[in-house]
Design an enzyme around this catalytic site. Structure first.
Site, PDB file in Angstrom:
ATOM      1  N   LYS A  32      -6.176  11.443  25.365  1.00 35.30           N
ATOM      2  CA  LYS A  32      -6.288  12.900  25.388  1.00 35.30           C
ATOM      3  C   LYS A  32      -7.240  13.286  26.509  1.00 35.30           C
ATOM      4  CE  LYS A  32      -8.781  15.557  22.481  1.00 35.30           C
ATOM      5  NZ  LYS A  32      -9.447  16.617  23.267  1.00 35.30           N
ATOM      6  N   ASP A  59      -5.176  18.514  26.562  1.00 34.22           N
ATOM      7  CA  ASP A  59      -5.767  19.403  25.545  1.00 34.22           C
ATOM      8  C   ASP A  59      -6.569  20.518  26.211  1.00 34.22           C
ATOM      9  OD1 ASP A  59      -6.604  20.356  23.073  1.00 34.22           O
ATOM     10  OD2 ASP A  59      -8.237  18.900  22.896  1.00 34.22           O
ATOM     11  N   LYS A  61      -6.129  23.763  25.356  1.00 30.74           N
ATOM     12  CA  LYS A  61      -6.272  24.841  24.360  1.00 30.74           C
ATOM     13  C   LYS A  61      -6.111  26.213  25.013  1.00 30.74           C
ATOM     14  CE  LYS A  61      -9.295  22.305  21.221  1.00 30.74           C
ATOM     15  NZ  LYS A  61      -9.644  21.105  21.999  1.00 30.74           N
ATOM     16  N   ASP A  64      -4.605  33.098  26.197  1.00 32.84           N
ATOM     17  CA  ASP A  64      -4.651  34.223  27.139  1.00 32.84           C
ATOM     18  C   ASP A  64      -3.470  35.129  26.813  1.00 32.84           C
ATOM     19  OD1 ASP A  64      -5.121  35.848  29.467  1.00 32.84           O
ATOM     20  OD2 ASP A  64      -6.037  34.113  30.452  1.00 32.84           O
ATOM     21  N   THR A 116     -11.906  21.997  14.156  1.00 31.53           N
ATOM     22  CA  THR A 116     -12.535  21.155  13.121  1.00 31.53           C
ATOM     23  C   THR A 116     -14.063  21.276  13.113  1.00 31.53           C
ATOM     24  OG1 THR A 116     -12.188  19.343  14.688  1.00 31.53           O
ATOM     25  CG2 THR A 116     -10.715  19.445  12.821  1.00 31.53           C
ATOM     26  N   ARG A 206     -15.741  10.229  20.198  1.00 32.49           N
ATOM     27  CA  ARG A 206     -17.026   9.534  20.185  1.00 32.49           C
ATOM     28  C   ARG A 206     -17.099   8.276  19.312  1.00 32.49           C
ATOM     29  NH1 ARG A 206     -19.856  15.268  19.620  1.00 32.49           N
ATOM     30  NH2 ARG A 206     -17.796  15.599  18.705  1.00 32.49           N
TER      31      ARG A 206
HETATM   32  O1  C5P Z   1     -15.629  12.948  19.757  1.00 35.09           O
HETATM   33  P1  C5P Z   1     -14.703  13.520  18.731  1.00 35.09           P
HETATM   34  O2  C5P Z   1     -14.006  12.472  17.898  1.00 35.09           O
HETATM   35  O3  C5P Z   1     -15.341  14.607  17.906  1.00 35.09           O
HETATM   36  O4  C5P Z   1     -13.551  14.207  19.610  1.00 35.09           O
HETATM   37  C1  C5P Z   1     -12.594  15.066  19.051  1.00 35.09           C
HETATM   38  C2  C5P Z   1     -11.763  15.641  20.158  1.00 35.09           C
HETATM   39  O5  C5P Z   1     -10.746  16.471  19.608  1.00 35.09           O
HETATM   40  C3  C5P Z   1     -12.525  16.486  21.175  1.00 35.09           C
HETATM   41  O6  C5P Z   1     -12.015  16.192  22.444  1.00 35.09           O
HETATM   42  C4  C5P Z   1     -12.203  17.920  20.786  1.00 35.09           C
HETATM   43  O7  C5P Z   1     -12.129  18.745  21.915  1.00 35.09           O
HETATM   44  C5  C5P Z   1     -10.834  17.780  20.129  1.00 35.09           C
HETATM   45  N1  C5P Z   1     -10.494  18.771  19.109  1.00 35.09           N
HETATM   46  C6  C5P Z   1     -11.238  18.955  17.961  1.00 35.09           C
HETATM   47  N2  C5P Z   1     -10.877  19.910  17.040  1.00 35.09           N
HETATM   48  C7  C5P Z   1      -9.788  20.642  17.227  1.00 35.09           C
HETATM   49  C8  C5P Z   1      -9.018  20.463  18.378  1.00 35.09           C
HETATM   50  C9  C5P Z   1      -9.404  19.496  19.298  1.00 35.09           C
HETATM   51  O8  C5P Z   1     -12.229  18.238  17.770  1.00 35.09           O
HETATM   52  N3  C5P Z   1      -9.397  21.513  16.316  1.00 35.09           N
END
Ligand code: C5P
Length: 226
Positions: A32, A59, A61, A64, A116, A206
């Protein structure tokens, strides 16, 4: 589409990304690429990843007015990525414009429902939304489905309620954690829980990119989810 673990490559530049990917050698994980990396490296990086056999979820997002999002998707589908994200809260006209531009191309559209990182408390106090998280996610899933969007992004906890009504809508779930960590994710679940709830694809950043051994972490998460 089969179950997949998608690695969120939240790196500042391509050097850091390539150093990370070098650890994976013969593996070709689903990647991603989000705002951080795309805004620093641009579409060229996506072409490089695609030509090296990686599948990519772009991603960005998008959120607009319908005309702007539609025209942007028209450009982005030329990159032939697997997924592009938009915000469901941009509304039906925006999602329809996105769908029209992606129609007949290989790229699937994912609509982000409620991030999330947003808790029930934030939803009410900051966004002034009185409905529950479940109701809000289900509502956005409903309008995304009506617009012909391929899937939604939500937390693992909302998958069951979405799948009950819209079984063929892909559910892509970030917010994957083992412990009650203190970062920005508020609605998180373990890989095995995401599997139990019926997530189609999980997005993990992460816990893999920040692990002492990223490959080991990726393989562990994969074995628990798939
Ligand atoms: O590091 P982590 O596991 O929190 O990464 C989650 C990834 O998913 C990030 O790149 C974040 O931008 C993306 N994301 C998210 N929640 C959403 C949509 C995308 O955490 N609803």
């Amino acid at each position: 589409m089969g179950k997949e673990v998608i690695i969120a490559c939240d790196f500042p530049d391509r050097q850091r990304l390539f150093t990370f990917l070098n650890k994976f050698l013969d593996r070709r994980p689903f990647l991603k690429v989000g705002m951080e990396l795309f805004y620093s490296e641009g579409p060229d990086l996506i072409r490089v990843l695609k030509s090296n056999g990686f599948r990519v979820f772009l991603d960005l997002k998008l959120y607009d007015i319908p005309n702007t999002v539609g025209r942007t998707i028209k450009n982005l589908v030329n990159l032939e990525v697997e997924f592009i994200s938009i915000h469901a809260s941009g509304g039906k006209d925006m999602m329809l414009a996105a769908k029209e531009s992606a129609c007949g191309r290989g790229t699937k559209l994912l609509a982000v429902t409620i991030l999330t990182s947003i808790s029930q408390c934030h939803l009410k106090s900051e966004l002034l939304i009185e409905n529950t998280l479940d109701e809000s996610v289900k509502h956005f899933a409903k309008i995304a489905y009506a617009c012909g969007i391929d899937g939604i992004v939500c937390s693992p906890f909302e998958v069951e309620i979405v799948k009950t009504s819209f079984n063929d809508l892909l559910c892509v779930t970030p917010g994957i954690r083992y412990f009650n960590e203190t970062d920005d994710q508020k609605r998180f679940a373990q890989p095995a829980q995401a599997k139990e709830f019926g997530s189609d694809l999980i997005v993990v950043g992460r816990p893999i990119t920040g692990a002492v051994d990223p490959v080991e972490s990726y393989e562990k998460i994969k074995s628990e989810f798939i």
